[in-house]
Design a protein around this motif. Structure first.
Motif, mmCIF file in Angstrom:
data_model
loop_
_atom_site.group_PDB
_atom_site.id
_atom_site.type_symbol
_atom_site.label_atom_id
_atom_site.label_comp_id
_atom_site.label_asym_id
_atom_site.label_seq_id
_atom_site.Cartn_x
_atom_site.Cartn_y
_atom_site.Cartn_z
ATOM 1 N N ARG A 186 0.837 -1.209 0.000
ATOM 2 C CA ARG A 186 0.000 0.000 0.000
ATOM 3 C C ARG A 186 0.867 1.252 0.000
ATOM 4 N NH1 ARG A 186 -2.267 1.665 5.652
ATOM 5 N NH2 ARG A 186 -0.032 2.143 5.734
ATOM 6 N N ASP A 187 1.837 1.305 0.894
ATOM 7 C CA ASP A 187 2.668 2.497 1.038
ATOM 8 C C ASP A 187 3.496 2.768 -0.216
ATOM 9 O OD1 ASP A 187 1.650 2.769 3.574
ATOM 10 O OD2 ASP A 187 3.398 1.908 4.585
ATOM 11 N N ALA A 188 3.852 1.700 -0.945
ATOM 12 C CA ALA A 188 4.632 1.864 -2.167
ATOM 13 C C ALA A 188 3.763 2.231 -3.364
ATOM 14 C CB ALA A 188 5.405 0.574 -2.458
ATOM 15 N N GLY A 189 2.444 2.272 -3.151
ATOM 16 C CA GLY A 189 1.540 2.638 -4.238
ATOM 17 C C GLY A 189 1.196 1.504 -5.176
ATOM 18 N N ARG A 190 1.572 0.272 -4.797
ATOM 19 C CA ARG A 190 1.280 -0.871 -5.664
ATOM 20 C C ARG A 190 -0.088 -1.486 -5.392
ATOM 21 N NH1 ARG A 190 6.968 -1.554 -4.778
ATOM 22 N NH2 ARG A 190 6.584 -2.798 -2.892
ATOM 23 N N ARG A 191 -0.672 -1.150 -4.242
ATOM 24 C CA ARG A 191 -2.008 -1.633 -3.893
ATOM 25 C C ARG A 191 -2.831 -0.479 -3.338
ATOM 26 N NH1 ARG A 191 -2.910 -6.722 -6.140
ATOM 27 N NH2 ARG A 191 -1.202 -8.135 -5.603
ATOM 28 N N LYS A 192 -4.141 -0.572 -3.523
ATOM 29 C CA LYS A 192 -5.048 0.422 -2.964
ATOM 30 C C LYS A 192 -5.805 -0.176 -1.789
ATOM 31 C CE LYS A 192 -7.461 1.517 -6.662
ATOM 32 N NZ LYS A 192 -8.381 2.282 -7.530
ATOM 33 N N MET A 193 -5.996 0.626 -0.754
ATOM 34 C CA MET A 193 -6.815 0.225 0.388
ATOM 35 C C MET A 193 -7.652 1.413 0.826
ATOM 36 S SD MET A 193 -4.463 -1.989 3.028
ATOM 37 C CE MET A 193 -3.405 -3.318 2.470
ATOM 38 N N ILE A 194 -8.895 1.153 1.169
ATOM 39 C CA ILE A 194 -9.725 2.207 1.734
ATOM 40 C C ILE A 194 -9.451 2.301 3.236
ATOM 41 C CG2 ILE A 194 -11.504 2.047 -0.047
ATOM 42 C CD1 ILE A 194 -13.170 0.372 1.864
ATOM 43 N N PHE A 195 -9.904 3.374 3.837
ATOM 44 C CA PHE A 195 -9.580 3.714 5.218
ATOM 45 C C PHE A 195 -9.857 2.585 6.211
ATOM 46 C CE2 PHE A 195 -10.534 5.848 9.288
ATOM 47 C CZ PHE A 195 -9.384 6.618 9.459
ATOM 48 N N PRO A 196 -11.055 1.990 6.246
ATOM 49 C CA PRO A 196 -11.299 0.923 7.243
ATOM 50 C C PRO A 196 -10.392 -0.288 7.039
ATOM 51 C CG PRO A 196 -13.368 1.737 6.337
ATOM 52 C CD PRO A 196 -12.275 2.292 5.479
ATOM 53 N N THR A 197 -10.125 -0.641 5.785
ATOM 54 C CA THR A 197 -9.250 -1.778 5.516
ATOM 55 C C THR A 197 -7.847 -1.512 6.050
ATOM 56 O OG1 THR A 197 -10.511 -2.270 3.502
ATOM 57 C CG2 THR A 197 -8.368 -3.325 3.748
ATOM 58 N N SER A 198 -7.314 -0.332 5.750
ATOM 59 C CA SER A 198 -5.976 0.009 6.234
ATOM 60 C C SER A 198 -5.877 -0.086 7.742
ATOM 61 C CB SER A 198 -5.603 1.427 5.786
ATOM 62 O OG SER A 198 -5.306 1.474 4.413
ATOM 63 N N ARG A 199 -6.873 0.477 8.424
ATOM 64 C CA ARG A 199 -6.809 0.487 9.888
ATOM 65 C C ARG A 199 -6.845 -0.941 10.449
ATOM 66 N NH1 ARG A 199 -6.359 4.847 7.935
ATOM 67 N NH2 ARG A 199 -4.309 3.882 7.892
ATOM 68 N N ASN A 200 -7.637 -1.813 9.839
ATOM 69 C CA ASN A 200 -7.745 -3.168 10.376
ATOM 70 C C ASN A 200 -6.550 -4.036 9.992
ATOM 71 O OD1 ASN A 200 -10.313 -3.537 11.976
ATOM 72 N ND2 ASN A 200 -11.115 -2.498 10.165
ATOM 73 N N VAL A 201 -5.918 -3.787 8.858
ATOM 74 C CA VAL A 201 -4.669 -4.490 8.546
ATOM 75 C C VAL A 201 -3.580 -4.048 9.521
ATOM 76 C CG1 VAL A 201 -2.882 -4.881 6.815
ATOM 77 C CG2 VAL A 201 -5.268 -4.806 6.114
ATOM 78 N N GLU A 202 -3.551 -2.751 9.837
ATOM 79 C CA GLU A 202 -2.594 -2.262 10.837
ATOM 80 C C GLU A 202 -2.846 -2.896 12.202
ATOM 81 O OE1 GLU A 202 -2.210 2.046 8.552
ATOM 82 O OE2 GLU A 202 -3.547 1.807 10.287
ATOM 83 N N LEU A 203 -4.102 -3.103 12.532
ATOM 84 C CA LEU A 203 -4.437 -3.747 13.799
ATOM 85 C C LEU A 203 -3.984 -5.210 13.798
ATOM 86 C CD1 LEU A 203 -5.775 -3.292 16.538
ATOM 87 C CD2 LEU A 203 -7.964 -3.919 15.508
ATOM 88 N N LEU A 204 -4.146 -5.895 12.674
ATOM 89 C CA LEU A 204 -3.642 -7.262 12.563
ATOM 90 C C LEU A 204 -2.133 -7.309 12.750
ATOM 91 C CD1 LEU A 204 -5.435 -8.832 9.451
ATOM 92 C CD2 LEU A 204 -5.788 -9.450 11.850
ATOM 93 N N ASN A 205 -1.475 -6.265 12.286
ATOM 94 C CA ASN A 205 -0.017 -6.257 12.250
ATOM 95 C C ASN A 205 0.621 -6.167 13.641
ATOM 96 O OD1 ASN A 205 2.305 -6.412 10.569
ATOM 97 N ND2 ASN A 205 2.672 -4.223 10.859
ATOM 98 N N VAL A 206 -0.163 -5.915 14.676
ATOM 99 C CA VAL A 206 0.408 -5.913 16.031
ATOM 100 C C VAL A 206 0.522 -7.340 16.568
ATOM 101 C CG1 VAL A 206 -0.610 -3.641 16.448
ATOM 102 C CG2 VAL A 206 -1.775 -5.690 17.309
#
Length: 259
Positions: A186-206
Protein backbone atom coordinates in the motif's frame (compact mmCIF):
# COMPACT_ATOMS: atom_id res chain seq x y z
CA UNK A 1 -29.58 10.36 4.06
CA UNK A 2 -30.24 6.63 3.70
CA UNK A 3 -29.48 4.14 6.45
CA UNK A 4 -26.17 2.30 6.42
CA UNK A 5 -26.28 -1.02 4.56
CA UNK A 6 -25.67 -4.06 6.84
CA UNK A 7 -22.53 -5.94 5.76
CA UNK A 8 -20.04 -8.51 6.99
CA UNK A 9 -16.37 -9.17 6.35
CA UNK A 10 -14.10 -12.09 7.22
CA UNK A 11 -10.39 -11.91 8.00
CA UNK A 12 -8.98 -15.34 7.13
CA UNK A 13 -5.63 -16.20 8.73
CA UNK A 14 -2.99 -18.91 8.58
CA UNK A 15 0.34 -19.54 10.32
CA UNK A 16 2.14 -21.77 7.81
CA UNK A 17 4.49 -21.16 6.17
CA UNK A 18 4.24 -17.85 8.07
CA UNK A 19 1.58 -15.66 9.69
CA UNK A 20 -0.52 -14.37 6.80
CA UNK A 21 -3.95 -12.98 6.02
CA UNK A 22 -6.03 -13.43 2.89
CA UNK A 23 -7.21 -10.43 0.91
CA UNK A 24 -8.94 -10.08 -2.43
CA UNK A 25 -8.66 -7.43 -5.12
CA UNK A 26 -12.02 -6.04 -6.14
CA UNK A 27 -12.90 -5.71 -9.81
CA UNK A 28 -12.17 -2.21 -11.09
CA UNK A 29 -15.72 -1.84 -12.43
CA UNK A 30 -17.35 -2.28 -9.00
CA UNK A 31 -18.81 0.98 -7.70
CA UNK A 32 -17.60 0.63 -4.11
CA UNK A 33 -13.82 0.34 -3.63
CA UNK A 34 -13.24 -0.80 -7.20
CA UNK A 35 -9.68 -2.03 -7.68
CA UNK A 36 -8.97 -1.96 -3.94
CA UNK A 37 -7.53 -4.75 -1.82
CA UNK A 38 -10.09 -5.79 0.80
CA UNK A 39 -11.05 -8.70 3.01
CA UNK A 40 -13.76 -10.97 1.53
CA UNK A 41 -17.19 -9.63 2.41
CA UNK A 42 -20.37 -7.95 1.30
CA UNK A 43 -23.97 -7.19 2.16
CA UNK A 44 -25.96 -9.18 4.67
CA UNK A 45 -28.78 -10.58 2.56
CA UNK A 46 -32.30 -11.68 3.46
CA UNK A 47 -31.36 -15.35 3.21
CA UNK A 48 -28.74 -14.91 5.92
CA UNK A 49 -31.58 -14.27 8.40
CA UNK A 50 -33.54 -17.45 7.55
CA UNK A 51 -34.61 -19.21 10.79
CA UNK A 52 -33.84 -22.58 9.15
CA UNK A 53 -30.14 -21.83 9.55
CA UNK A 54 -30.44 -22.86 13.20
CA UNK A 55 -30.41 -26.50 12.04
CA UNK A 56 -27.30 -26.04 9.91
CA UNK A 57 -24.89 -24.07 12.09
CA UNK A 58 -22.42 -24.94 14.84
CA UNK A 59 -22.27 -22.62 17.82
CA UNK A 60 -25.43 -20.66 17.11
CA UNK A 61 -26.71 -21.19 20.64
CA UNK A 62 -23.68 -19.44 22.14
CA UNK A 63 -23.62 -16.42 19.80
CA UNK A 64 -25.41 -13.12 20.31
CA UNK A 65 -28.54 -12.99 18.16
CA UNK A 66 -27.41 -9.81 16.41
CA UNK A 67 -24.25 -11.60 15.21
CA UNK A 68 -25.91 -14.69 13.69
CA UNK A 69 -26.80 -13.26 10.27
CA UNK A 70 -23.49 -11.34 10.00
CA UNK A 71 -21.50 -14.53 10.65
CA UNK A 72 -23.53 -16.48 8.09
CA UNK A 73 -23.03 -13.66 5.59
CA UNK A 74 -19.28 -13.55 6.25
CA UNK A 75 -18.93 -17.29 5.60
CA UNK A 76 -21.13 -17.06 2.49
CA UNK A 77 -19.16 -14.13 1.05
CA UNK A 78 -15.85 -15.93 1.60
CA UNK A 79 -17.25 -18.95 -0.26
CA UNK A 80 -18.54 -16.83 -3.15
CA UNK A 81 -15.37 -14.77 -3.59
CA UNK A 82 -12.62 -17.29 -2.75
CA UNK A 83 -14.13 -20.78 -2.64
CA UNK A 84 -13.02 -21.23 0.98
CA UNK A 85 -15.86 -22.63 3.06
CA UNK A 86 -15.90 -22.67 6.86
CA UNK A 87 -18.28 -25.57 7.23
CA UNK A 88 -18.18 -29.02 8.77
CA UNK A 89 -19.49 -32.38 7.68
CA UNK A 90 -19.60 -35.15 10.25
CA UNK A 91 -17.94 -32.89 12.80
CA UNK A 92 -14.83 -32.16 10.69
CA UNK A 93 -14.03 -29.10 8.58
CA UNK A 94 -14.53 -30.01 4.94
CA UNK A 95 -11.43 -30.92 2.96
CA UNK A 96 -10.01 -29.37 -0.19
CA UNK A 97 -11.62 -32.11 -2.32
CA UNK A 98 -15.00 -31.58 -0.67
CA UNK A 99 -14.78 -27.82 -1.17
CA UNK A 100 -13.83 -28.30 -4.83
CA UNK A 101 -16.91 -30.45 -5.39
CA UNK A 102 -19.02 -27.55 -4.14
CA UNK A 103 -17.45 -25.02 -6.53
CA UNK A 104 -20.38 -25.12 -8.96
CA UNK A 105 -22.54 -23.62 -6.21
CA UNK A 106 -20.42 -20.45 -6.02
CA UNK A 107 -21.93 -18.48 -8.96
CA UNK A 108 -25.40 -19.77 -8.15
CA UNK A 109 -25.19 -18.59 -4.54
CA UNK A 110 -23.78 -15.25 -5.69
CA UNK A 111 -26.83 -14.77 -7.91
CA UNK A 112 -29.31 -15.99 -5.27
CA UNK A 113 -28.20 -15.92 -1.64
CA UNK A 114 -31.09 -18.19 -0.60
CA UNK A 115 -29.34 -21.07 -2.38
CA UNK A 116 -26.61 -21.04 0.27
CA UNK A 117 -29.06 -22.56 2.75
CA UNK A 118 -30.22 -25.03 0.12
CA UNK A 119 -26.61 -26.06 -0.48
CA UNK A 120 -25.89 -26.51 3.23
CA UNK A 121 -29.01 -28.60 3.78
CA UNK A 122 -28.59 -30.71 0.66
CA UNK A 123 -24.88 -31.36 1.21
CA UNK A 124 -25.15 -32.12 4.93
CA UNK A 125 -23.07 -29.13 5.97
CA UNK A 126 -22.98 -27.13 9.18
CA UNK A 127 -21.55 -23.61 9.03
CA UNK A 128 -18.73 -23.15 11.57
CA UNK A 129 -20.09 -19.99 13.20
CA UNK A 130 -18.11 -20.91 16.31
CA UNK A 131 -14.85 -20.61 14.33
CA UNK A 132 -15.37 -16.87 13.85
CA UNK A 133 -14.05 -14.32 16.36
CA UNK A 134 -15.64 -10.88 16.57
CA UNK A 135 -12.89 -8.45 15.53
CA UNK A 136 -14.44 -5.03 14.80
CA UNK A 137 -17.52 -3.15 13.66
CA UNK A 138 -17.35 -0.04 11.49
CA UNK A 139 -20.08 2.35 10.37
CA UNK A 140 -19.35 5.77 8.86
CA UNK A 141 -21.75 8.47 10.04
CA UNK A 142 -24.03 10.28 7.62
CA UNK A 143 -22.05 12.56 5.35
CA UNK A 144 -18.89 10.44 5.25
CA UNK A 145 -18.72 8.55 1.96
CA UNK A 146 -21.26 8.25 -0.82
CA UNK A 147 -22.15 4.68 0.16
CA UNK A 148 -22.37 3.72 3.83
CA UNK A 149 -21.98 0.21 5.22
CA UNK A 150 -22.50 -1.00 8.78
CA UNK A 151 -19.84 -3.71 8.65
CA UNK A 152 -19.12 -6.53 11.07
CA UNK A 153 -15.53 -7.83 10.94
CA UNK A 154 -14.78 -11.41 12.01
CA UNK A 155 -11.42 -13.19 12.17
CA UNK A 156 -11.07 -16.93 11.56
CA UNK A 157 -8.44 -19.54 10.88
CA UNK A 158 -8.59 -20.50 7.20
CA UNK A 159 -9.49 -24.14 6.50
CA UNK A 160 -6.09 -25.84 6.44
CA UNK A 161 -6.29 -27.78 3.18
CA UNK A 162 -8.66 -25.67 1.09
CA UNK A 163 -7.29 -23.55 -1.77
CA UNK A 164 -8.49 -20.01 -2.42
CA UNK A 165 -9.43 -19.06 -5.99
CA UNK A 166 -10.99 -15.72 -7.03
CA UNK A 167 -14.47 -15.80 -8.50
CA UNK A 168 -13.32 -13.59 -11.40
CA UNK A 169 -16.30 -11.29 -10.91
CA UNK A 170 -16.22 -9.35 -7.68
CA UNK A 171 -12.76 -10.66 -6.82
CA UNK A 172 -10.12 -10.71 -9.55
CA UNK A 173 -7.19 -11.82 -7.38
CA UNK A 174 -6.58 -13.49 -4.02
CA UNK A 175 -3.44 -12.63 -2.07
CA UNK A 176 -1.91 -14.37 0.94
CA UNK A 177 0.71 -12.23 2.71
CA UNK A 178 1.76 -11.01 6.17
CA UNK A 179 -0.14 -7.89 7.25
CA UNK A 180 3.11 -5.90 7.23
CA UNK A 181 3.78 -6.87 3.62
CA UNK A 182 0.26 -5.77 2.65
CA UNK A 183 0.92 -2.39 4.24
CA UNK A 184 4.26 -2.07 2.46
CA UNK A 185 2.54 -2.69 -0.87
CA UNK A 186 0.00 0.00 0.00
CA UNK A 187 2.67 2.50 1.04
CA UNK A 188 4.63 1.86 -2.17
CA UNK A 189 1.54 2.64 -4.24
CA UNK A 190 1.28 -0.87 -5.66
CA UNK A 191 -2.01 -1.63 -3.89
CA UNK A 192 -5.05 0.42 -2.96
CA UNK A 193 -6.81 0.22 0.39
CA UNK A 194 -9.73 2.21 1.73
CA UNK A 195 -9.58 3.71 5.22
CA UNK A 196 -11.30 0.92 7.24
CA UNK A 197 -9.25 -1.78 5.52
CA UNK A 198 -5.98 0.01 6.23
CA UNK A 199 -6.81 0.49 9.89
CA UNK A 200 -7.75 -3.17 10.38
CA UNK A 201 -4.67 -4.49 8.55
CA UNK A 202 -2.59 -2.26 10.84
CA UNK A 203 -4.44 -3.75 13.80
CA UNK A 204 -3.64 -7.26 12.56
CA UNK A 205 -0.02 -6.26 12.25
CA UNK A 206 0.41 -5.91 16.03
CA UNK A 207 -0.01 -9.70 16.28
CA UNK A 208 2.51 -12.40 15.37
CA UNK A 209 0.14 -15.36 14.96
CA UNK A 210 -3.47 -16.35 14.48
CA UNK A 211 -3.73 -17.18 18.18
CA UNK A 212 -2.44 -13.69 19.02
CA UNK A 213 -5.18 -12.14 16.86
CA UNK A 214 -7.89 -14.12 18.62
CA UNK A 215 -6.47 -13.36 22.06
CA UNK A 216 -6.17 -9.64 21.31
CA UNK A 217 -9.73 -9.54 19.99
CA UNK A 218 -11.04 -11.22 23.14
CA UNK A 219 -9.22 -8.77 25.42
CA UNK A 220 -9.93 -5.59 23.49
CA UNK A 221 -13.05 -3.55 24.20
CA UNK A 222 -14.68 -3.68 20.77
CA UNK A 223 -16.96 -0.71 20.15
CA UNK A 224 -18.62 0.61 17.03
CA UNK A 225 -16.08 2.65 15.04
CA UNK A 226 -17.62 5.72 13.43
CA UNK A 227 -15.01 7.73 11.50
CA UNK A 228 -15.47 11.48 11.28
CA UNK A 229 -13.92 14.33 9.35
CA UNK A 230 -11.93 17.04 11.11
CA UNK A 231 -9.95 19.96 9.68
CA UNK A 232 -6.53 20.96 10.94
CA UNK A 233 -4.35 23.70 9.45
CA UNK A 234 -6.39 23.69 6.28
CA UNK A 235 -6.17 19.91 5.79
CA UNK A 236 -9.16 17.58 6.15
CA UNK A 237 -8.51 14.33 8.04
CA UNK A 238 -10.58 11.18 8.41
CA UNK A 239 -10.21 10.14 12.04
CA UNK A 240 -11.33 7.60 14.63
CA UNK A 241 -11.12 7.68 18.47
CA UNK A 242 -7.64 6.98 19.84
CA UNK A 243 -8.78 4.61 22.62
CA UNK A 244 -9.94 1.70 20.45
CA UNK A 245 -6.61 -0.09 20.07
CA UNK A 246 -5.79 1.00 16.52
CA UNK A 247 -2.13 1.95 15.90
CA UNK A 248 -3.12 4.65 13.37
CA UNK A 249 -6.19 6.77 14.05
CA UNK A 250 -6.25 9.39 11.30
CA UNK A 251 -5.32 9.99 7.70
CA UNK A 252 -5.63 12.93 5.31
CA UNK A 253 -8.79 12.58 3.23
CA UNK A 254 -6.80 12.47 -0.01
CA UNK A 255 -4.96 9.37 1.26
CA UNK A 256 -8.03 7.59 2.61
CA UNK A 257 -7.94 5.50 -0.57
CA UNK A 258 -4.35 5.10 -1.63
CA UNK A 259 -3.45 4.36 -5.22
Amino acid sequence: MSDAIPAATIILLRDAPRFETLMVVRHTNIAFAGGAMVFPGGRIDAGDHAPQWEDHCDGSGDILQEQLAPRIAAIREAFEETGLLLARRGGAMISADEALKLASWRPRVENDDALFLEMAAGEGLRLALDALHFFARWRPPAGVGHRRYDTWFFAARAPASQIAEPDGGEATEVVWAPPGAMLAERDAGRRKMIFPTSRNVELLNVSASTADVFQFASERSIRLVEPRIIERDGTAFLTIPDDMGYPVTEEPIELAMRS
